[in-house]
Design a protein around this motif. Sequence first.
Motif, mmCIF file in Angstrom:
data_model
loop_
_atom_site.group_PDB
_atom_site.id
_atom_site.type_symbol
_atom_site.label_atom_id
_atom_site.label_comp_id
_atom_site.label_asym_id
_atom_site.label_seq_id
_atom_site.Cartn_x
_atom_site.Cartn_y
_atom_site.Cartn_z
ATOM 1 N N GLU A 195 -36.945 -21.909 -54.683
ATOM 2 C CA GLU A 195 -35.491 -21.772 -54.823
ATOM 3 C C GLU A 195 -35.053 -20.314 -54.732
ATOM 4 O O GLU A 195 -33.970 -20.007 -54.216
ATOM 5 N N GLN A 196 -35.894 -19.415 -55.226
ATOM 6 C CA GLN A 196 -35.549 -17.994 -55.228
ATOM 7 C C GLN A 196 -36.045 -17.260 -53.989
ATOM 8 O O GLN A 196 -35.898 -16.041 -53.871
ATOM 9 N N GLY A 197 -36.645 -18.009 -53.072
ATOM 10 C CA GLY A 197 -37.099 -17.413 -51.825
ATOM 11 C C GLY A 197 -38.278 -16.476 -51.988
ATOM 12 O O GLY A 197 -38.455 -15.549 -51.188
ATOM 13 N N LEU A 198 -39.087 -16.711 -53.013
ATOM 14 C CA LEU A 198 -40.244 -15.854 -53.274
ATOM 15 C C LEU A 198 -41.519 -16.444 -52.668
ATOM 16 O O LEU A 198 -41.774 -17.642 -52.760
ATOM 17 N N THR A 199 -42.321 -15.592 -52.067
ATOM 18 C CA THR A 199 -43.648 -15.996 -51.617
ATOM 19 C C THR A 199 -44.615 -15.886 -52.790
ATOM 20 O O THR A 199 -44.276 -15.322 -53.847
ATOM 21 N N LEU A 200 -45.813 -16.397 -52.631
ATOM 22 C CA LEU A 200 -46.841 -16.241 -53.661
ATOM 23 C C LEU A 200 -47.109 -14.762 -53.912
ATOM 24 O O LEU A 200 -47.239 -14.333 -55.060
ATOM 25 N N ASP A 201 -47.186 -13.986 -52.835
ATOM 26 C CA ASP A 201 -47.425 -12.548 -52.976
ATOM 27 C C ASP A 201 -46.259 -11.871 -53.704
ATOM 28 O O ASP A 201 -46.465 -10.974 -54.523
ATOM 29 N N GLY A 202 -45.033 -12.305 -53.398
ATOM 30 C CA GLY A 202 -43.867 -11.720 -54.032
ATOM 31 C C GLY A 202 -43.833 -11.976 -55.528
ATOM 32 O O GLY A 202 -43.536 -11.070 -56.321
ATOM 33 N N LEU A 203 -44.163 -13.204 -55.929
ATOM 34 C CA LEU A 203 -44.184 -13.527 -57.354
ATOM 35 C C LEU A 203 -45.337 -12.816 -58.051
ATOM 36 O O LEU A 203 -45.205 -12.354 -59.192
ATOM 37 N N ALA A 204 -46.462 -12.694 -57.354
ATOM 38 C CA ALA A 204 -47.616 -11.985 -57.923
ATOM 39 C C ALA A 204 -47.264 -10.517 -58.185
ATOM 40 O O ALA A 204 -47.589 -9.961 -59.238
ATOM 41 N N GLU A 205 -46.579 -9.901 -57.234
ATOM 42 C CA GLU A 205 -46.197 -8.492 -57.392
ATOM 43 C C GLU A 205 -45.211 -8.319 -58.539
ATOM 44 O O GLU A 205 -45.273 -7.354 -59.297
ATOM 45 N N ARG A 206 -44.314 -9.277 -58.691
ATOM 46 C CA ARG A 206 -43.280 -9.198 -59.715
ATOM 47 C C ARG A 206 -43.825 -9.431 -61.121
ATOM 48 O O ARG A 206 -43.291 -8.893 -62.096
ATOM 49 N N THR A 207 -44.896 -10.231 -61.240
ATOM 50 C CA THR A 207 -45.366 -10.650 -62.562
ATOM 51 C C THR A 207 -46.691 -10.033 -63.011
ATOM 52 O O THR A 207 -46.997 -10.032 -64.200
ATOM 53 N N GLY A 208 -47.474 -9.541 -62.057
ATOM 54 C CA GLY A 208 -48.797 -9.044 -62.423
ATOM 55 C C GLY A 208 -49.842 -10.137 -62.508
ATOM 56 O O GLY A 208 -51.007 -9.876 -62.845
ATOM 57 N N VAL A 209 -49.455 -11.368 -62.211
ATOM 58 C CA VAL A 209 -50.390 -12.494 -62.155
ATOM 59 C C VAL A 209 -50.900 -12.587 -60.716
ATOM 60 O O VAL A 209 -50.114 -12.522 -59.772
ATOM 61 N N SER A 210 -52.193 -12.730 -60.537
ATOM 62 C CA SER A 210 -52.757 -12.705 -59.191
ATOM 63 C C SER A 210 -52.241 -13.860 -58.334
ATOM 64 O O SER A 210 -51.908 -14.944 -58.834
#
Length: 201
Positions: A21-36
């Motif tokens: 819904e937020q248009g985030l890729t897996l890499d984008g969410l990983a960068e934002r959260t620190g979760v791999s």
Amino acid sequence: MEASSDINAHLAERLRGLRVEQGLTLDGLAERTGVSRSMISLIERAESSPTAVILDKLAAGLGVTLASLFADKKRDTASPLARRAEQRVWRDPDSGYLRRNLSPPGFPSPIELVEVVMPAGARVAYDSGPRSAGVSQQIWIVEGEIELGLGDETWRLLAGDCLCMDIEQPTIFRNLSHRSARYLVALAADPKSSSPSRRFP
């Protein structure tokens, strides 16, 4: 009570849905959260049982509360009644604490109730960022005791104590006693708050 596989499937669907819904890729969410990226992928495929700390980081990265990951989407056809046997229950694989969604799933209400049982000696520490959705939170101790750290403050909460948690800071829950503690968490939509950070185990 739902099996852990069913809850993992629910978490997988919620996380994937919010990310898309937020248009985030897996890499984008990983960068934002620190979760791999690999961990997020495993969670979204329901192939991993994430800890509360990891879920909180993902929730913060998505701008939602931890509680919202366990909730169902609001719908007009939802029942206003949640029987005890039908309530969603989840155990944190790290600390062993047990959380139960008390509120009727999907029912459009501004209030949400959660019951938590924290084992003796358990500890859960959160240090994630602010959320975008305004939520107010209170915690009421039903039995046992909890040490609750909010930034530089520490509160010792005994049975019957109730604490308003307006937090924008690291939060640590500890059960330093030799028996389990049980408490109720109440969350409510807060239209006056523009950038709250509410979390609970």
